[in-house]
Motif scaffolding. Structure first.
Motif, PDB file in Angstrom:
ATOM      1  N   PRO A 165      22.149 -16.361 -18.726  1.00 58.08           N
ATOM      2  CA  PRO A 165      21.509 -17.559 -19.273  1.00 58.08           C
ATOM      3  C   PRO A 165      22.392 -18.261 -20.292  1.00 58.08           C
ATOM      4  CG  PRO A 165      20.525 -15.571 -20.203  1.00 58.08           C
ATOM      5  CD  PRO A 165      21.459 -15.129 -19.118  1.00 58.08           C
ATOM      6  N   ARG A 166      22.612 -19.580 -20.074  1.00 55.79           N
ATOM      7  CA  ARG A 166      23.503 -20.325 -20.952  1.00 55.79           C
ATOM      8  C   ARG A 166      22.837 -21.528 -21.606  1.00 55.79           C
ATOM      9  NH1 ARG A 166      26.809 -16.709 -22.527  1.00 55.79           N
ATOM     10  NH2 ARG A 166      28.310 -15.945 -20.972  1.00 55.79           N
ATOM     11  N   MET A 167      21.881 -22.164 -20.946  1.00 57.51           N
ATOM     12  CA  MET A 167      21.279 -23.368 -21.518  1.00 57.51           C
ATOM     13  C   MET A 167      19.781 -23.415 -21.226  1.00 57.51           C
ATOM     14  SD  MET A 167      23.896 -26.578 -21.009  1.00 57.51           S
ATOM     15  CE  MET A 167      23.235 -26.925 -19.386  1.00 57.51           C
ATOM     16  N   LEU A 168      19.020 -23.761 -22.233  1.00 54.09           N
ATOM     17  CA  LEU A 168      17.622 -24.114 -22.060  1.00 54.09           C
ATOM     18  C   LEU A 168      17.553 -25.633 -22.122  1.00 54.09           C
ATOM     19  CD1 LEU A 168      14.575 -23.493 -21.909  1.00 54.09           C
ATOM     20  CD2 LEU A 168      14.579 -23.399 -24.425  1.00 54.09           C
ATOM     21  N   VAL A 169      17.114 -26.251 -21.031  1.00 50.98           N
ATOM     22  CA  VAL A 169      17.119 -27.706 -20.921  1.00 50.98           C
ATOM     23  C   VAL A 169      15.679 -28.215 -20.847  1.00 50.98           C
ATOM     24  CG1 VAL A 169      17.955 -29.695 -19.630  1.00 50.98           C
ATOM     25  CG2 VAL A 169      19.304 -27.587 -19.682  1.00 50.98           C
ATOM     26  N   MET A 170      15.338 -29.093 -21.770  1.00 49.77           N
ATOM     27  CA  MET A 170      14.001 -29.692 -21.828  1.00 49.77           C
ATOM     28  C   MET A 170      14.171 -31.199 -21.611  1.00 49.77           C
ATOM     29  SD  MET A 170      12.910 -27.485 -25.208  1.00 49.77           S
ATOM     30  CE  MET A 170      11.127 -27.578 -25.015  1.00 49.77           C
ATOM     31  N   THR A 171      13.771 -31.675 -20.447  1.00 47.91           N
ATOM     32  CA  THR A 171      13.953 -33.067 -20.068  1.00 47.91           C
ATOM     33  C   THR A 171      12.631 -33.809 -20.185  1.00 47.91           C
ATOM     34  OG1 THR A 171      15.686 -32.401 -18.501  1.00 47.91           O
ATOM     35  CG2 THR A 171      14.781 -34.620 -18.264  1.00 47.91           C
ATOM     36  N   TYR A 172      12.619 -34.858 -21.013  1.00 54.15           N
ATOM     37  CA  TYR A 172      11.424 -35.663 -21.238  1.00 54.15           C
ATOM     38  C   TYR A 172      11.606 -37.047 -20.603  1.00 54.15           C
ATOM     39  CZ  TYR A 172      10.548 -32.312 -25.070  1.00 54.15           C
ATOM     40  OH  TYR A 172      10.346 -31.180 -25.830  1.00 54.15           O
ATOM     41  N   ALA A 173      10.596 -37.540 -19.908  1.00 57.19           N
ATOM     42  CA  ALA A 173      10.655 -38.882 -19.337  1.00 57.19           C
ATOM     43  C   ALA A 173       9.247 -39.463 -19.302  1.00 57.19           C
ATOM     44  CB  ALA A 173      11.239 -38.853 -17.932  1.00 57.19           C
ATOM     45  N   PRO A 174       9.122 -40.790 -19.377  1.00 58.50           N
ATOM     46  CA  PRO A 174       7.796 -41.392 -19.222  1.00 58.50           C
ATOM     47  C   PRO A 174       7.153 -40.893 -17.934  1.00 58.50           C
ATOM     48  CG  PRO A 174       9.384 -43.045 -19.922  1.00 58.50           C
ATOM     49  CD  PRO A 174      10.172 -41.805 -19.608  1.00 58.50           C
ATOM     50  N   SER A 175       5.890 -40.535 -18.017  1.00 52.93           N
ATOM     51  CA  SER A 175       5.213 -39.964 -16.853  1.00 52.93           C
ATOM     52  C   SER A 175       5.215 -40.913 -15.664  1.00 52.93           C
ATOM     53  CB  SER A 175       3.776 -39.587 -17.226  1.00 52.93           C
ATOM     54  OG  SER A 175       3.772 -38.555 -18.205  1.00 52.93           O
ATOM     55  N   THR A 176       5.268 -42.209 -15.926  1.00 54.97           N
ATOM     56  CA  THR A 176       5.309 -43.177 -14.830  1.00 54.97           C
ATOM     57  C   THR A 176       6.592 -43.052 -14.010  1.00 54.97           C
ATOM     58  OG1 THR A 176       6.208 -44.817 -16.381  1.00 54.97           O
ATOM     59  CG2 THR A 176       3.832 -44.859 -15.981  1.00 54.97           C
ATOM     60  N   LEU A 177       7.680 -42.568 -14.640  1.00 55.50           N
ATOM     61  CA  LEU A 177       8.949 -42.415 -13.930  1.00 55.50           C
ATOM     62  C   LEU A 177       9.040 -41.090 -13.188  1.00 55.50           C
ATOM     63  CD1 LEU A 177      11.509 -43.861 -16.522  1.00 55.50           C
ATOM     64  CD2 LEU A 177      10.315 -45.029 -14.665  1.00 55.50           C
ATOM     65  N   LEU A 178       8.225 -40.112 -13.586  1.00 57.56           N
ATOM     66  CA  LEU A 178       8.221 -38.811 -12.917  1.00 57.56           C
ATOM     67  C   LEU A 178       6.926 -38.604 -12.138  1.00 57.56           C
ATOM     68  CD1 LEU A 178       9.854 -36.411 -15.536  1.00 57.56           C
ATOM     69  CD2 LEU A 178      10.792 -37.129 -13.346  1.00 57.56           C
ATOM     70  N   PRO A 229       1.415 -33.481 -30.239  1.00 53.73           N
ATOM     71  CA  PRO A 229       2.362 -33.013 -31.264  1.00 53.73           C
ATOM     72  C   PRO A 229       3.696 -32.570 -30.672  1.00 53.73           C
ATOM     73  CG  PRO A 229       0.558 -31.441 -30.951  1.00 53.73           C
ATOM     74  CD  PRO A 229       0.173 -32.675 -30.228  1.00 53.73           C
ATOM     75  N   GLU A 230       3.717 -32.170 -29.394  1.00 53.83           N
ATOM     76  CA  GLU A 230       4.965 -31.735 -28.765  1.00 53.83           C
ATOM     77  C   GLU A 230       5.967 -32.867 -28.606  1.00 53.83           C
ATOM     78  OE1 GLU A 230       1.729 -28.973 -27.339  1.00 53.83           O
ATOM     79  OE2 GLU A 230       1.962 -31.132 -27.671  1.00 53.83           O
ATOM     80  N   LEU A 231       5.486 -34.114 -28.785  1.00 52.55           N
ATOM     81  CA  LEU A 231       6.354 -35.274 -28.617  1.00 52.55           C
ATOM     82  C   LEU A 231       6.802 -35.877 -29.947  1.00 52.55           C
ATOM     83  CD1 LEU A 231       4.375 -37.147 -25.794  1.00 52.55           C
ATOM     84  CD2 LEU A 231       6.094 -35.338 -25.557  1.00 52.55           C
ATOM     85  N   ALA A 232       6.356 -35.293 -31.037  1.00 52.35           N
ATOM     86  CA  ALA A 232       6.600 -35.900 -32.353  1.00 52.35           C
ATOM     87  C   ALA A 232       8.086 -36.023 -32.681  1.00 52.35           C
ATOM     88  CB  ALA A 232       5.892 -35.084 -33.432  1.00 52.35           C
ATOM     89  N   HIS A 233       8.914 -35.151 -32.138  1.00 49.72           N
ATOM     90  CA  HIS A 233      10.335 -35.169 -32.478  1.00 49.72           C
ATOM     91  C   HIS A 233      11.137 -36.141 -31.620  1.00 49.72           C
ATOM     92  CE1 HIS A 233      10.428 -32.729 -28.855  1.00 49.72           C
ATOM     93  NE2 HIS A 233      11.741 -32.850 -28.826  1.00 49.72           N
ATOM     94  N   LEU A 234      10.522 -36.732 -30.608  1.00 47.57           N
ATOM     95  CA  LEU A 234      11.260 -37.604 -29.703  1.00 47.57           C
ATOM     96  C   LEU A 234      11.630 -38.925 -30.372  1.00 47.57           C
ATOM     97  CD1 LEU A 234       9.363 -37.134 -26.311  1.00 47.57           C
ATOM     98  CD2 LEU A 234      11.436 -35.991 -27.115  1.00 47.57           C
ATOM     99  N   PRO A 235      12.641 -39.622 -29.860  1.00 48.25           N
ATOM    100  CA  PRO A 235      13.011 -40.916 -30.424  1.00 48.25           C
ATOM    101  C   PRO A 235      11.847 -41.895 -30.386  1.00 48.25           C
ATOM    102  CG  PRO A 235      14.717 -40.118 -28.944  1.00 48.25           C
ATOM    103  CD  PRO A 235      13.553 -39.195 -28.783  1.00 48.25           C
ATOM    104  N   PRO A 236      11.824 -42.857 -31.310  1.00 46.40           N
ATOM    105  CA  PRO A 236      10.694 -43.791 -31.397  1.00 46.40           C
ATOM    106  C   PRO A 236      10.473 -44.603 -30.133  1.00 46.40           C
ATOM    107  CG  PRO A 236      12.539 -44.506 -32.776  1.00 46.40           C
ATOM    108  CD  PRO A 236      12.830 -43.113 -32.360  1.00 46.40           C
ATOM    109  N   GLU A 237      11.496 -44.750 -29.287  1.00 50.40           N
ATOM    110  CA  GLU A 237      11.317 -45.517 -28.051  1.00 50.40           C
ATOM    111  C   GLU A 237      10.294 -44.881 -27.121  1.00 50.40           C
ATOM    112  OE1 GLU A 237      15.656 -46.239 -29.240  1.00 50.40           O
ATOM    113  OE2 GLU A 237      14.159 -44.642 -29.362  1.00 50.40           O
ATOM    114  N   MET A 238       9.999 -43.600 -27.320  1.00 46.79           N
ATOM    115  CA  MET A 238       9.018 -42.933 -26.474  1.00 46.79           C
ATOM    116  C   MET A 238       7.644 -42.856 -27.116  1.00 46.79           C
ATOM    117  SD  MET A 238      10.627 -39.912 -24.150  1.00 46.79           S
ATOM    118  CE  MET A 238      11.711 -40.325 -22.770  1.00 46.79           C
ATOM    119  N   ALA A 239       7.506 -43.457 -28.279  1.00 44.34           N
ATOM    120  CA  ALA A 239       6.189 -43.481 -28.942  1.00 44.34           C
ATOM    121  C   ALA A 239       5.196 -44.262 -28.086  1.00 44.34           C
ATOM    122  CB  ALA A 239       6.316 -44.112 -30.321  1.00 44.34           C
ATOM    123  N   ASN A 240       3.971 -43.840 -28.099  1.00 39.27           N
ATOM    124  CA  ASN A 240       2.879 -44.497 -27.383  1.00 39.27           C
ATOM    125  C   ASN A 240       3.010 -44.416 -25.864  1.00 39.27           C
ATOM    126  OD1 ASN A 240       1.785 -45.403 -29.908  1.00 39.27           O
ATOM    127  ND2 ASN A 240       3.299 -47.071 -29.892  1.00 39.27           N
TER     128      ASN A 240
END
Length: 247
Positions: A138-151, A111-122
């Protein structure tokens, strides 16, 4: 790859670029003069000027009449919305730092991924959470998402908290060999929830700015997505200058 027929200006460009990336010239600092560089490379000032103009076109340095060349960034934005927050703060004379918060791995249906663009579905996705501070505030909270294969193999040690190498753009590019050539961004106002209020030290309901930016490679595949929540004033600089790719 250089050959015996590589033009002198191209050779100088590549060497100077290597020095930039190795940290020989500080962000916001002045480059050696055209005369000094011409002497170092044993070439004419016209040749060095052409090499420096290439660095200007690429976004690494800027040229001001009477002031020479100044280092802008080690991670130029190219034609995307992605710019280095670290470099911008260093240029402005501030001290940027990062606080590593978490490294989370999610299955494709989380469910934490539901808001991501459709390109990251599945896709199985890894999320890096970091708090960016400026002069200890403190100025920015940064949440970086990437396919696990790339990280693959990422740990907290991959995300420095001080110095120029804390830039997420450099981390993704250098440590994980990610490449991107285009990006899209959505900007919207949000109200601080309980988590944001705690992180930024503000009251619940205080307005924040949310920036959602997705980066894509030359084939149109999404490389990573960022959700950034910003506290405090934000400035945007728009320029008509466009850089054209070189091969």
């Amino acid at each position: 790859m250089e050959t015996e027929t590589t033009p002198k200006y191209e050779h100088a460009y590549r060497v100077i670029l290597g020095r930039l990336k190795d940290g020989r010239y500080s962000i916001g600092g002045r480059m050696p003069t055209e005369g000094e560089l011409a002497k170092q490379f044993d070439v004419s000032r016209v040749t060095i000027r052409r090499a420096l103009d290439m660095l200007v076109q690429d976004g690494y340095v800027e040229s001001k009449q009477g002031s020479g060349y100044t280092v802008l960034t080690l991670s130029p934005a190219s034609d995307t919305c992605l710019t280095s927050f670290t470099d911008a703060m260093l240029r402005a004379g501030h001290e940027p730092t990062s606080r590593f918060l978490s490294l989370d791995h999610f299955d494709a249906d989380a469910p934490e991924l539901a808001h991501l663009p459709p390109e990251m579905a599945n896709l199985n996705v890894t999320r890096v959470n970091r708090l960016r501070l400026v002069d200890q505030m403190p100025r920015m909270l940064v949440m970086t998402y990437a396919p696990s294969t790339l990280l693959k193999g990422a740990t907290s040690l991959d995300f420095p908290e001080k110095g120029p190498e804390q830039s997420i753009l450099r981390i993704l590019s250098r440590r994980f060999q990610m490449e991107w050539s285009a990006a899209c961004e959505d900007i919207s106002p949000v109200l601080a929830d309980a988590e944001h209020a705690h992180i930024f030290g503000v009251e619940i309901g205080v307005p924040l700015l949310k920036q959602a930016c997705s980066a894509y490679d030359d084939q149109g595949q999404m490389v990573f997505h960022e959700d950034v929540f910003r506290n405090g004033p934000v400035s945007f600089n728009l320029t008509p200058r466009a850089r054209s790719p070189r091969h």
